[in-house]
Design a protein around this motif. Structure first.
Motif, PDB file in Angstrom:
ATOM      1  N   ALA A 200       0.894  -1.286   0.220  1.00 48.02           N
ATOM      2  CA  ALA A 200       0.010  -0.099  -0.150  1.00 48.02           C
ATOM      3  C   ALA A 200       0.950   1.180  -0.080  1.00 48.02           C
ATOM      4  O   ALA A 200       0.569   2.081  -0.697  1.00 48.02           O
ATOM      5  N   ALA A 201       1.950   1.048   0.858  1.00 48.20           N
ATOM      6  CA  ALA A 201       2.716   2.371   0.738  1.00 48.20           C
ATOM      7  C   ALA A 201       3.837   2.676  -0.418  1.00 48.20           C
ATOM      8  O   ALA A 201       3.923   3.701  -1.049  1.00 48.20           O
ATOM      9  N   GLU A 202       3.927   1.527  -1.050  1.00 41.51           N
ATOM     10  CA  GLU A 202       4.667   1.595  -2.345  1.00 41.51           C
ATOM     11  C   GLU A 202       3.546   2.059  -3.493  1.00 41.51           C
ATOM     12  O   GLU A 202       4.146   3.057  -4.098  1.00 41.51           O
ATOM     13  N   LEU A 203       2.565   1.661  -3.573  1.00 45.54           N
ATOM     14  CA  LEU A 203       1.543   2.176  -4.463  1.00 45.54           C
ATOM     15  C   LEU A 203       1.320   3.860  -4.285  1.00 45.54           C
ATOM     16  O   LEU A 203       0.874   4.569  -5.410  1.00 45.54           O
ATOM     17  N   ALA A 204       1.170   3.994  -3.054  1.00 44.70           N
ATOM     18  CA  ALA A 204       0.836   5.733  -2.677  1.00 44.70           C
ATOM     19  C   ALA A 204       1.922   6.370  -3.003  1.00 44.70           C
ATOM     20  O   ALA A 204       1.692   7.364  -3.839  1.00 44.70           O
ATOM     21  N   GLY A 205       3.060   6.027  -2.573  1.00 41.10           N
ATOM     22  CA  GLY A 205       4.169   6.588  -3.255  1.00 41.10           C
ATOM     23  C   GLY A 205       4.347   6.932  -4.834  1.00 41.10           C
ATOM     24  O   GLY A 205       4.638   7.935  -5.312  1.00 41.10           O
ATOM     25  N   ALA A 206       4.072   5.654  -5.052  1.00 36.42           N
ATOM     26  CA  ALA A 206       4.108   5.910  -7.032  1.00 36.42           C
ATOM     27  C   ALA A 206       3.094   6.666  -7.361  1.00 36.42           C
ATOM     28  O   ALA A 206       3.378   7.506  -8.380  1.00 36.42           O
ATOM     29  N   GLY A 207       1.953   6.965  -6.932  1.00 38.33           N
ATOM     30  CA  GLY A 207       1.032   7.732  -7.397  1.00 38.33           C
ATOM     31  C   GLY A 207       0.963   9.235  -6.993  1.00 38.33           C
ATOM     32  O   GLY A 207       0.859  10.038  -7.991  1.00 38.33           O
ATOM     33  N   ILE A 208       1.690   9.475  -5.840  1.00 42.21           N
ATOM     34  CA  ILE A 208       2.206  10.946  -5.585  1.00 42.21           C
ATOM     35  C   ILE A 208       3.333  11.194  -6.269  1.00 42.21           C
ATOM     36  O   ILE A 208       3.168  12.673  -6.797  1.00 42.21           O
ATOM     37  N   ALA A 209       4.105  10.541  -6.648  1.00 42.61           N
ATOM     38  CA  ALA A 209       5.304  10.880  -7.612  1.00 42.61           C
ATOM     39  C   ALA A 209       4.818  11.000  -8.855  1.00 42.61           C
ATOM     40  O   ALA A 209       5.187  12.034  -9.557  1.00 42.61           O
ATOM     41  N   LEU A 210       3.796  10.360  -9.599  1.00 37.42           N
ATOM     42  CA  LEU A 210       3.423  10.560 -10.585  1.00 37.42           C
ATOM     43  C   LEU A 210       2.507  11.865 -11.044  1.00 37.42           C
ATOM     44  O   LEU A 210       2.783  12.645 -11.842  1.00 37.42           O
ATOM     45  N   ALA A 211       1.724  12.231 -10.097  1.00 34.36           N
ATOM     46  CA  ALA A 211       1.167  13.327  -9.710  1.00 34.36           C
ATOM     47  C   ALA A 211       1.974  14.633  -9.774  1.00 34.36           C
ATOM     48  O   ALA A 211       1.900  15.711 -10.541  1.00 34.36           O
ATOM     49  N   LEU A 212       3.041  14.760  -8.949  1.00 31.91           N
ATOM     50  CA  LEU A 212       3.946  15.860  -8.669  1.00 31.91           C
ATOM     51  C   LEU A 212       5.046  15.914 -10.007  1.00 31.91           C
ATOM     52  O   LEU A 212       5.072  17.129 -10.477  1.00 31.91           O
ATOM     53  N   THR A 213       5.263  14.883 -10.478  1.00 37.10           N
ATOM     54  CA  THR A 213       6.337  15.081 -11.742  1.00 37.10           C
ATOM     55  C   THR A 213       5.586  15.407 -12.886  1.00 37.10           C
ATOM     56  O   THR A 213       6.038  16.100 -13.768  1.00 37.10           O
ATOM     57  N   THR A 214       4.356  14.866 -13.136  1.00 38.79           N
ATOM     58  CA  THR A 214       3.600  15.405 -14.273  1.00 38.79           C
ATOM     59  C   THR A 214       3.283  16.860 -14.139  1.00 38.79           C
ATOM     60  O   THR A 214       3.572  17.600 -15.343  1.00 38.79           O
ATOM     61  N   TRP A 215       3.236  17.616 -12.935  1.00 37.72           N
ATOM     62  CA  TRP A 215       2.991  18.788 -13.028  1.00 37.72           C
ATOM     63  C   TRP A 215       4.321  19.513 -12.955  1.00 37.72           C
ATOM     64  O   TRP A 215       4.658  20.426 -13.680  1.00 37.72           O
ATOM     65  N   LEU A 216       5.530  19.005 -12.457  1.00 43.25           N
ATOM     66  CA  LEU A 216       6.793  19.706 -12.139  1.00 43.25           C
ATOM     67  C   LEU A 216       7.419  19.541 -13.599  1.00 43.25           C
ATOM     68  O   LEU A 216       8.256  20.697 -14.021  1.00 43.25           O
ATOM     69  N   LEU A 217       7.253  18.646 -14.526  1.00 43.55           N
ATOM     70  CA  LEU A 217       8.024  18.340 -15.560  1.00 43.55           C
ATOM     71  C   LEU A 217       7.208  18.880 -16.847  1.00 43.55           C
ATOM     72  O   LEU A 217       7.829  18.825 -17.830  1.00 43.55           O
ATOM     73  N   GLN A 218       6.225  19.256 -16.692  1.00 41.97           N
ATOM     74  CA  GLN A 218       5.125  20.070 -17.726  1.00 41.97           C
ATOM     75  C   GLN A 218       5.964  21.254 -18.160  1.00 41.97           C
ATOM     76  O   GLN A 218       6.064  22.118 -17.440  1.00 41.97           O
TER      77      GLN A 218
END
Length: 230
Positions: A200-218
């Motif tokens: 659960a922690a791994e999937l949560a960390g992956a989801g947060i990373a995807l959301a943040l990097t999608t915004w940050l790297l746009q």
């Protein structure tokens, strides 16, 4: 991944995950047979793991993307880099390959093919460690895809080598590897009861990373300005 059909990509994911887990489990067994020093054993477990990641991602990346990790496949599907219909198949190949890797490592050292781990790894600190480690892994991969694709094997290998040491969970940030580690009672094992919190922690960390990097790297496009004419 161009030119490779789904069966070949799944075979690459299963093979890569199997060799990865065999390295994690096998180096853990070897480390404990060589030294009672836990710090030295961890180092013996860390270096082969980082090295094999560089090798596997380099040679299998062109075939399947070299995810070897359901959290990575989930992020790739959500970001439309992997067809959503392939994601479950990737995860199945990864979990299956992980189990095969544990069996292979055990047999190489003359142990029973499988042995449930008795190493409890649970609690908020470890879950936070696992979430942060997976967040970092996904951020490294997504940034690498954006800026330096050819460096991804080294970026991932070096990041996981570091994550072993800066997280309380000696993290691998990978649900398939965590599940495979529940089937070994060696140095690298994780008890089956600890798995739900880890995954659960791994999937949560992956989801947060995807959301943040999608915004940050746009890329930010400056709006065009039209000069007023007299």
């Amino acid at each position: 991944m161009a030119g490779f059909d789904l069966p070949r990509r799944l075979a690459a994911e299963a093979l890569g995950t199997s060799l990865l887990v065999a390295t994690v489990v096998g180096s853990g067994i070897m480390a404990r047979s060589l030294t009672p020093d836990r710090a030295l054993a961890l180092l013996c477990n860390t270096l082969p793991t980082g090295a094999i990641l560089v090798v596997l991602i380099t040679i299998l990346g062109p075939v399947s993307g070299a995810h070897f990790n359901p959290a990575v496949s989930m992020a790739m599907a959500l970001s439309r880099r992997l067809p959503a219909s392939d994601c479950a198949w990737y995860a199945l190949a990864q979990f299956s390959g992980g189990v095969a890797g544990t069996v292979g490592a055990h047999l190489m050292f003359g142990l029973a093919p499988l042995a449930l781990s008795t190493h409890d790894r649970t609690g908020p600190a470890l879950w936070l460690s696992e979430g942060i480690a997976t967040f970092g892994l996904l951020a490294v991969i997504l940034a690498g895809l954006r800026f330096e694709r050819s460096a991804i094997p080294w970026l991932v290998g070096l990041y996981i080598t570091a994550a072993y040491w800066f997280t309380a969970s000696t993290s691998f940030a990978n649900p398939a590897v965590a599940a495979a580690r529940s089937l070994t009672d060696s140095f690298s094992g994780i008890s089956p009861a600890s798995l739900p919190g880890f995954i659960a922690a791994e999937l949560a960390g992956a989801g947060i990373a995807l959301a943040l990097t999608t915004w940050l790297l746009q890329p930010h496009v400056q709006p065009l300005t039209v000069e007023a004419r007299p």
